[in-house]
Scaffold this motif. Structure first.
Motif, mmCIF file in Angstrom:
data_model
loop_
_atom_site.group_PDB
_atom_site.id
_atom_site.type_symbol
_atom_site.label_atom_id
_atom_site.label_comp_id
_atom_site.label_asym_id
_atom_site.label_seq_id
_atom_site.Cartn_x
_atom_site.Cartn_y
_atom_site.Cartn_z
ATOM 1 N N ARG A 13 0.857 -1.171 0.000
ATOM 2 C CA ARG A 13 0.000 0.000 0.000
ATOM 3 C C ARG A 13 0.897 1.225 0.000
ATOM 4 N NH1 ARG A 13 -3.894 0.720 5.096
ATOM 5 N NH2 ARG A 13 -4.630 -1.209 4.188
ATOM 6 N N ILE A 14 0.540 2.183 -0.798
ATOM 7 C CA ILE A 14 1.197 3.489 -0.773
ATOM 8 C C ILE A 14 0.189 4.439 -0.144
ATOM 9 C CG2 ILE A 14 2.162 5.363 -2.141
ATOM 10 C CD1 ILE A 14 2.923 3.174 -4.213
ATOM 11 N N ALA A 15 0.583 5.057 0.981
ATOM 12 C CA ALA A 15 -0.354 5.902 1.729
ATOM 13 C C ALA A 15 0.202 7.311 1.847
ATOM 14 C CB ALA A 15 -0.583 5.305 3.119
ATOM 15 N N ARG A 16 -0.709 8.284 1.769
ATOM 16 C CA ARG A 16 -0.314 9.666 1.987
ATOM 17 C C ARG A 16 -1.496 10.485 2.470
ATOM 18 N NH1 ARG A 16 -1.968 13.355 -1.889
ATOM 19 N NH2 ARG A 16 -2.292 12.574 -3.977
ATOM 20 N N PRO A 17 -1.198 11.543 3.226
ATOM 21 C CA PRO A 17 -2.273 12.397 3.722
ATOM 22 C C PRO A 17 -2.720 13.399 2.670
ATOM 23 C CG PRO A 17 -0.187 13.231 4.499
ATOM 24 C CD PRO A 17 0.111 11.955 3.743
ATOM 25 N N THR A 18 -3.888 13.930 2.895
ATOM 26 C CA THR A 18 -4.413 15.003 2.066
ATOM 27 C C THR A 18 -5.278 15.890 2.957
ATOM 28 O OG1 THR A 18 -5.734 15.572 0.108
ATOM 29 C CG2 THR A 18 -6.418 13.617 1.337
ATOM 30 N N HIS A 19 -5.510 17.100 2.532
ATOM 31 C CA HIS A 19 -6.431 17.976 3.249
ATOM 32 C C HIS A 19 -7.711 18.180 2.455
ATOM 33 C CE1 HIS A 19 -4.164 20.616 0.618
ATOM 34 N NE2 HIS A 19 -5.186 21.436 0.666
ATOM 35 N N GLY A 33 -10.713 6.601 -13.131
ATOM 36 C CA GLY A 33 -11.533 5.410 -13.293
ATOM 37 C C GLY A 33 -11.073 4.217 -12.463
ATOM 38 N N LEU A 34 -10.202 4.443 -11.471
ATOM 39 C CA LEU A 34 -9.771 3.352 -10.600
ATOM 40 C C LEU A 34 -10.884 3.027 -9.604
ATOM 41 C CD1 LEU A 34 -6.124 4.529 -9.881
ATOM 42 C CD2 LEU A 34 -6.844 2.667 -11.379
ATOM 43 N N PRO A 35 -11.004 1.769 -9.193
ATOM 44 C CA PRO A 35 -12.078 1.412 -8.266
ATOM 45 C C PRO A 35 -11.785 1.848 -6.829
ATOM 46 C CG PRO A 35 -10.809 -0.527 -8.841
ATOM 47 C CD PRO A 35 -10.282 0.597 -9.687
ATOM 48 N N LEU A 36 -12.824 2.306 -6.159
ATOM 49 C CA LEU A 36 -12.756 2.582 -4.732
ATOM 50 C C LEU A 36 -12.909 1.238 -4.036
ATOM 51 C CD1 LEU A 36 -12.730 4.597 -2.345
ATOM 52 C CD2 LEU A 36 -15.215 4.693 -2.561
ATOM 53 N N LEU A 37 -11.866 0.811 -3.312
ATOM 54 C CA LEU A 37 -11.872 -0.490 -2.663
ATOM 55 C C LEU A 37 -12.513 -0.447 -1.285
ATOM 56 C CD1 LEU A 37 -8.208 -1.549 -3.518
ATOM 57 C CD2 LEU A 37 -10.298 -2.138 -4.772
ATOM 58 N N TYR A 38 -12.296 0.673 -0.583
ATOM 59 C CA TYR A 38 -12.752 0.741 0.801
ATOM 60 C C TYR A 38 -12.702 2.192 1.240
ATOM 61 C CZ TYR A 38 -12.765 -0.177 5.867
ATOM 62 O OH TYR A 38 -13.072 -0.210 7.193
ATOM 63 N N ARG A 39 -13.645 2.577 2.064
ATOM 64 C CA ARG A 39 -13.638 3.918 2.634
ATOM 65 C C ARG A 39 -13.918 3.800 4.126
ATOM 66 N NH1 ARG A 39 -15.063 9.292 -0.463
ATOM 67 N NH2 ARG A 39 -14.412 10.698 1.175
ATOM 68 N N PHE A 40 -13.215 4.560 4.946
ATOM 69 C CA PHE A 40 -13.462 4.495 6.382
ATOM 70 C C PHE A 40 -13.624 5.891 6.945
ATOM 71 C CE2 PHE A 40 -8.846 4.511 5.958
ATOM 72 C CZ PHE A 40 -8.424 5.422 6.908
ATOM 73 N N GLU A 41 -14.377 5.976 8.029
ATOM 74 C CA GLU A 41 -14.672 7.237 8.706
ATOM 75 C C GLU A 41 -14.281 7.127 10.173
ATOM 76 O OE1 GLU A 41 -15.975 9.974 7.224
ATOM 77 O OE2 GLU A 41 -16.214 8.997 5.282
ATOM 78 N N ALA A 42 -13.894 8.240 10.764
ATOM 79 C CA ALA A 42 -13.728 8.398 12.213
ATOM 80 C C ALA A 42 -12.922 7.295 12.881
ATOM 81 C CB ALA A 42 -15.087 8.539 12.873
ATOM 82 N N HIS A 43 -11.741 7.044 12.400
ATOM 83 C CA HIS A 43 -10.819 6.105 13.041
ATOM 84 C C HIS A 43 -9.708 6.931 13.676
ATOM 85 C CE1 HIS A 43 -8.066 2.793 13.662
ATOM 86 N NE2 HIS A 43 -7.182 3.375 12.892
ATOM 87 N N GLY A 52 -7.557 1.185 -5.870
ATOM 88 C CA GLY A 52 -6.618 0.241 -6.465
ATOM 89 C C GLY A 52 -6.921 -0.127 -7.887
ATOM 90 N N LEU A 53 -6.142 -1.073 -8.363
ATOM 91 C CA LEU A 53 -6.368 -1.684 -9.660
ATOM 92 C C LEU A 53 -7.137 -2.975 -9.435
ATOM 93 C CD1 LEU A 53 -2.851 -1.147 -11.246
ATOM 94 C CD2 LEU A 53 -4.960 0.034 -11.855
ATOM 95 N N PRO A 54 -8.007 -3.337 -10.346
ATOM 96 C CA PRO A 54 -8.802 -4.550 -10.141
ATOM 97 C C PRO A 54 -7.933 -5.805 -10.017
ATOM 98 C CG PRO A 54 -9.653 -3.253 -11.972
ATOM 99 C CD PRO A 54 -8.338 -2.646 -11.571
ATOM 100 N N GLY A 55 -8.212 -6.618 -9.006
ATOM 101 C CA GLY A 55 -7.614 -7.937 -8.887
ATOM 102 C C GLY A 55 -6.138 -7.996 -8.551
ATOM 103 N N VAL A 56 -5.576 -6.944 -7.978
ATOM 104 C CA VAL A 56 -4.150 -6.981 -7.642
ATOM 105 C C VAL A 56 -3.949 -6.649 -6.169
ATOM 106 C CG1 VAL A 56 -3.351 -6.477 -9.979
ATOM 107 C CG2 VAL A 56 -3.808 -4.611 -8.415
#
Length: 141
Positions: A13-19, A33-43, A52-56
């Motif tokens: 996973r490549i992770a970075r912050p944003t505002h 057009g990349l798929p949204l795999l997961y979204r989380f709130e209030a952690h 991500g890319l499909p199936g990888v």
């Protein structure tokens, strides 16, 4: 046996912050057009999304904190390079981005102009759409 066949990690996973999480997610999902795999709130004050890319087994993660996050401007040569088998496939994604108001920018390294287009996401990080593949020998073809 090749060196990568013995490496025990199975994903990355490549992770970075944003505002501006919503704008960044829209760029990568609606624009690229990349798929949204997961979204989380209030952690622990963080919200985020995995894209991500499909199936990888690798994906991008973008996080935003309630208190804000320092997001220093990246250099113009911090790149995510997406490889496409042909110009037609690349042009489909380029048109999607342009339909979302995102225009190509000149790359820092002119190498990427040969067979690619460079775009900036809302935070100024660059994405190259490149016609060709990476052959593992250090050069993109």
């Amino acid at each position: 046996m090749t060196p990568h066949a013995t490496y025990p990690a199975t994903q990355f996973r490549i992770a970075r912050p944003t505002h501006q999480l919503d704008a960044v997610v829209a760029f990568y999902t609606e624009g690229l057009g990349l798929p949204l795999l997961y979204r989380f709130e209030a952690h622990a004050g963080y919200r985020g999304a995995m894209i991500g890319l499909p199936g990888v087994g690798h994906h991008l993660e973008f996080t935003e904190h309630d208190d804000g996050a320092p997001c220093p401007a990246p250099s113009k040569d911090n790149l995510l390079v997406l490889y496409f088998p042909g110009r037609q496939e690349l042009d489909v994604i380029s048109r999607r981005l342009e339909d979302h108001g995102v225009r190509p920018v000149a790359p820092e390294n002119p190498y990427w102009e040969k067979k690619g287009l460079t775009f900036e996401d809302p935070d100024g990080w660059r994405v190259v759409l490149f016609e060709g593949s990476f052959g593992g020998g250090g050069r993109s073809t």
